[in-house]
Enzyme design. Structure first.
Site, PDB file in Angstrom:
ATOM      1  N   HIS A  34      -7.535  -5.442   1.616  1.00 46.90           N
ATOM      2  CA  HIS A  34      -5.951  -4.788   1.534  1.00 46.90           C
ATOM      3  C   HIS A  34      -5.378  -5.130   2.110  1.00 46.90           C
ATOM      4  O   HIS A  34      -4.245  -4.673   2.980  1.00 46.90           O
ATOM      5  CB  HIS A  34      -6.279  -3.377   1.474  1.00 46.90           C
ATOM      6  CG  HIS A  34      -5.344  -2.710   1.192  1.00 46.90           C
ATOM      7  ND1 HIS A  34      -5.157  -2.163   0.382  1.00 46.90           N
ATOM      8  CD2 HIS A  34      -4.959  -1.978   2.381  1.00 46.90           C
ATOM      9  CE1 HIS A  34      -4.935  -1.611   0.361  1.00 46.90           C
ATOM     10  NE2 HIS A  34      -3.870  -1.166   1.745  1.00 46.90           N
ATOM     11  N   ASP A  73     -10.417  -5.432  -2.376  1.00 47.58           N
ATOM     12  CA  ASP A  73      -9.574  -4.740  -1.815  1.00 47.58           C
ATOM     13  C   ASP A  73     -10.195  -3.130  -1.920  1.00 47.58           C
ATOM     14  O   ASP A  73     -10.454  -3.235  -3.200  1.00 47.58           O
ATOM     15  CB  ASP A  73      -8.364  -4.212  -2.541  1.00 47.58           C
ATOM     16  CG  ASP A  73      -7.212  -3.455  -1.477  1.00 47.58           C
ATOM     17  OD1 ASP A  73      -7.807  -1.693  -1.111  1.00 47.58           O
ATOM     18  OD2 ASP A  73      -6.230  -3.164  -2.043  1.00 47.58           O
ATOM     19  N   SER A 112       1.046  -1.067   0.221  1.00 47.51           N
ATOM     20  CA  SER A 112       0.227  -0.227   0.237  1.00 47.51           C
ATOM     21  C   SER A 112       0.873   1.150   0.315  1.00 47.51           C
ATOM     22  O   SER A 112       1.754   1.323  -0.988  1.00 47.51           O
ATOM     23  CB  SER A 112      -1.628  -0.258   1.383  1.00 47.51           C
ATOM     24  OG  SER A 112      -2.225   0.898   1.203  1.00 47.51           O
TER      25      SER A 112
HETATM   26  C1  LIG Z   1      -1.606  -4.612   9.546  1.00 49.08           C
HETATM   27  C2  LIG Z   1      -2.388  -3.823   8.634  1.00 49.08           C
HETATM   28  O1  LIG Z   1      -4.243  -4.045   8.259  1.00 49.08           O
HETATM   29  O2  LIG Z   1      -1.993  -3.517   7.900  1.00 49.08           O
HETATM   30  C3  LIG Z   1      -2.675  -2.169   7.134  1.00 49.08           C
HETATM   31  C4  LIG Z   1      -3.563  -2.019   7.042  1.00 49.08           C
HETATM   32  C5  LIG Z   1      -4.364  -0.733   6.502  1.00 49.08           C
HETATM   33  C6  LIG Z   1      -3.410   0.328   5.553  1.00 49.08           C
HETATM   34  C7  LIG Z   1      -4.238   0.908   4.947  1.00 49.08           C
HETATM   35  C8  LIG Z   1      -5.586   0.975   4.657  1.00 49.08           C
HETATM   36  C9  LIG Z   1      -3.498   1.520   3.665  1.00 49.08           C
HETATM   37  C10 LIG Z   1      -2.233   1.414   3.955  1.00 49.08           C
HETATM   38  O3  LIG Z   1      -1.315   1.725   2.981  1.00 49.08           O
HETATM   39  O4  LIG Z   1      -1.720   0.402   4.648  1.00 49.08           O
HETATM   40  C11 LIG Z   1      -2.707  -0.269   5.685  1.00 49.08           C
HETATM   41  C12 LIG Z   1      -1.848  -1.529   6.114  1.00 49.08           C
END
Ligand SMILES: CC(=O)Oc1ccc2c(C)cc(=O)oc2c1
Length: 294
Positions: free
Chosen positions: A267, A234, A155
């Site tokens: 995601h 996602d 991400s």
């Molecule tokens: C551990 C985990 O769940 O990591 C996580 C959750 C959500 C997100 C979102 C929404 C964006 C991102 O850049 O990283 C991310 C990491």
């Protein structure tokens, strides 16, 4: 430079080591986790850098991805740095908070792997320099590693990994990402972070935008191969991630991209854990291969 070992845990025949140190690039204490495979007892091993996403720190990948067993088998060290400066790095020179503690997309846990130029942030938010220069130099000084490096992320960390590899193609044997923010200049998470850290001049944003960087490449010879996995369930796919932009830009510059779309995956780290072995094999191929094969 002093490195403080906070904890070490045996895992998959190797060691997970948790470190803290004073970083000169970010001007604050930084933490990273290092997994050393058993082969590091006998000689030097290559390193895969993992850049985590929003809200994460140095622990998430090491605890949730399930990467140690195969990294131990392949003989690859894994390093997972924190995602931002923390602590007093969130205050300005007068000691006032510079961030809204309720936000998950700015400030702590959201360094976006750029060098901030806006005055409130520039003293500490230098994550690009930390990842590209300071951390590799520190690891080379203290650990049994070769100069072969690969980089991956999730991400926000996928954006970091791809943009860093495209800006430093001679530094990384390969690059991969799960669910990366591919075109941060044109999506809400990226617009917020880049405005805050770099200011409103969008030409300054382009140097950190993977799609913009790909568009500038006229000859991809010598650039690291890129593997991207994206889940089709996602919730951030359409608004924030836009893998089709990356695909189009890569096609136009003839860039070696493998983009895989996976029905049903979201995601989360369940997605990462499902396909991390493929990424480790991909990086092992390039890390251990003849460099001229790239
Ligand atoms: C551990 C985990 O769940 O990591 C996580 C959750 C959500 C997100 C979102 C929404 C964006 C991102 O850049 O990283 C991310 C990491």
């Amino acid at each position: 430079m002093t490195l403080e070992l906070e904890q070490q845990i045996k895992s998959a025949g190797g060691w997970l080591k948790k470190y803290r140190h004073q970083a000169s690039s970010t001007g604050c204490q930084m933490r990273f986790n290092l997994f050393l495979p058993p082969q590091a007892n006998e000689g030097n091993v290559p390193v895969l850098y993992w850049l985590s996403g929003l809200t994460c720190n140095e622990d998430n990948f090491m605890q949730k991805a399930g990467a140690h067993r195969l990294a131990a088998e392949l003989g690859i060290a894994l390093v997972a740095p924190d995602t931002s400066p923390r602590g007093d790095a969130g205050k300005d020179a007068q000691g006032r908070d510079i961030m809204d503690a309720d936000r998950y997309d700015l400030g702590q846990g959201a360094g976006f792997y750029v060098n901030a130029t806006e005055p409130s942030w520039s003293a500490h938010y230098q994550m690009y320099q930390y990842i590209v220069d300071e951390l590799p130099a520190l690891l080379a000084e203290h650990f049994p590693i070769t100069d072969r490096k690969a980089i991956a992320g999730h991400s926000m960390g996928g954006h970091g990994a791809i943009s860093i590899a495209l800006k430093n193609p001679d530094q990384y044997a390969s690059v991969s990402a799960f669910s990366p923010i591919t075109n941060p200049s044109r999506v809400p998470w990226g617009e917020t972070a880049l405005t805050t850290y770099l200011g409103t001049d969008k030409t300054q944003w382009q140097q950190y935008d993977s799609v913009e960087l790909l568009n500038r490449i006229t000859d991809p010879t010598g650039y690291p191969h890129l593997l991207v996995d994206q889940g089709l369930a996602d919730e951030f796919l359409e608004e924030q991630l836009k893998p089709q932009q990356l695909e189009t830009a890569a096609r136009q510059s003839d860039y070696p991209l493998t983009l895989r779309r996976h029905p049903g995956y979201d995601h989360s780290y369940y997605f990462i854990a499902s396909f991390i072995d493929d990424h480790l094999h991909f990086h092992a191929h390039h890390l251990f291969d003849d460099p001229s094969d790239a």
